[in-house]
Enzyme design. Structure first.
Site, PDB file in Angstrom:
ATOM      1  N   CYS A  79      -1.467  -1.717   7.705  1.00 12.60           N
ATOM      2  CA  CYS A  79      -2.231  -2.601   6.826  1.00 12.60           C
ATOM      3  C   CYS A  79      -2.687  -3.818   7.599  1.00 12.60           C
ATOM      4  CB  CYS A  79      -1.362  -3.030   5.645  1.00 12.60           C
ATOM      5  SG  CYS A  79      -2.172  -4.150   4.482  1.00 12.60           S
ATOM      6  N   HIS A 101      -4.285   3.180  -1.042  1.00 11.28           N
ATOM      7  CA  HIS A 101      -3.867   1.957  -0.356  1.00 11.28           C
ATOM      8  C   HIS A 101      -4.678   0.747  -0.839  1.00 11.28           C
ATOM      9  CE1 HIS A 101      -2.386  -0.129   3.441  1.00 11.28           C
ATOM     10  NE2 HIS A 101      -3.356  -0.938   3.032  1.00 11.28           N
ATOM     11  N   GLU A 102      -5.995   0.906  -0.892  1.00 13.35           N
ATOM     12  CA  GLU A 102      -6.835  -0.236  -1.270  1.00 13.35           C
ATOM     13  C   GLU A 102      -6.711  -0.571  -2.753  1.00 13.35           C
ATOM     14  OE1 GLU A 102      -7.906  -2.049   1.013  1.00 13.35           O
ATOM     15  OE2 GLU A 102      -7.488  -0.570   2.565  1.00 13.35           O
ATOM     16  N   HIS A 149      -3.644  -2.621  -3.442  1.00 11.90           N
ATOM     17  CA  HIS A 149      -3.804  -4.051  -3.169  1.00 11.90           C
ATOM     18  C   HIS A 149      -4.234  -4.810  -4.424  1.00 11.90           C
ATOM     19  CE1 HIS A 149      -3.037  -4.901   1.009  1.00 11.90           C
ATOM     20  NE2 HIS A 149      -3.802  -3.903   1.434  1.00 11.90           N
TER      21      HIS A 149
END
Length: 218
Positions: A126, A168-169, A172
């Site tokens: 990351c 993953h994004e 966030h």
């Protein structure tokens, strides 16, 4: 989204960020903005400012370099992320990880849901946690729903490495870092990754460091 009295209006915050050319500073783990669930984006920026912000995210992602970047990673609590992956990897890695090129995309208000039960485990890093990687087991296939930068609805199924990027994004934007989902015993420095764990899959790392992999990843 109502603006708390202690926070600048989001449009003003973005305007200030865009006063300088080049990549934006990337926020590192420990900053509260990475741990706050971000509310639904609802036209906080006018069209021109949104376009400029998206372009700044793209430039920053390329410069890092990375394959995805979420607005909180540059200190902006908006539910927006960008992804792009030219996937310049050897064939054995492409086959093992399902890593295929992805065009530049803007994800506005994204959410995802697993498609089926198979999970895949690979090392993941990351931009907000520089210098480290760890193995994360994630759904191998997900359904993404969101809007693009023009407000058009997106409803698409992603598999392989693109599915990992999407998860993953989007995480966030829910205040989740990949470390929250990682196998802690796999945590490896960039140097250790280069010296020991460059294999297409993490089986050797699992055997050497003493952690389990989901059956689907074997």
């Amino acid at each position: 989204m109502a603006t708390p009295s202690h926070r600048k209006p989001l449009a003003e915050l973005v305007e200030e960020l865009l006063t300088t050319d080049g990549p934006l500073p990337i926020v590192a783990a420990g900053d509260p903005v990475l741990r706050q669930g971000i509310e639904h984006y609802d036209g906080h920026l006018d069209g021109a400012l949104l376009s400029r912000f998206v372009e700044a995210l793209r430039v920053t992602m390329h410069a890092a370099p990375g394959v995805g970047l979420a607005a909180p990673q540059v200190g902006v609590p908006l539910r927006i992320a960008v992804i792009e992956d030219p996937a310049p990897v050897p064939e054995e890695i492409r086959l093992a990880r399902g890593r295929v090129p992805q065009p530049f995309r803007v994800l506005v208000n994204p959410s995802y849901a697993p498609v089926g039960t198979p999970r895949a485990a690979f090392f993941e890093g990351c931009l907000s946690v520089p210098g480290w990687q760890a193995v994360v087991a994630r759904p191998a296939e997900v359904r993404l729903t969101c809007e693009d930068e023009n407000g058009r609805a997106v409803d698409e199924v992603f598999s392989g490495w693109p599915a990992r990027i999407v998860q993953h994004e989007t995480d966030h934007l829910d205040g989740v870092l990949y470390l929250d989902r990682a196998e802690v015993r796999s945590l490896s420095s960039t140097q250790a990754m280069a010296e020991r764990w460059t294999q297409p899959t993490p089986e050797l790392a699992a055997a050497s460091l003493g952690f389990e992999l989901p059956q689907a990843s074997l």
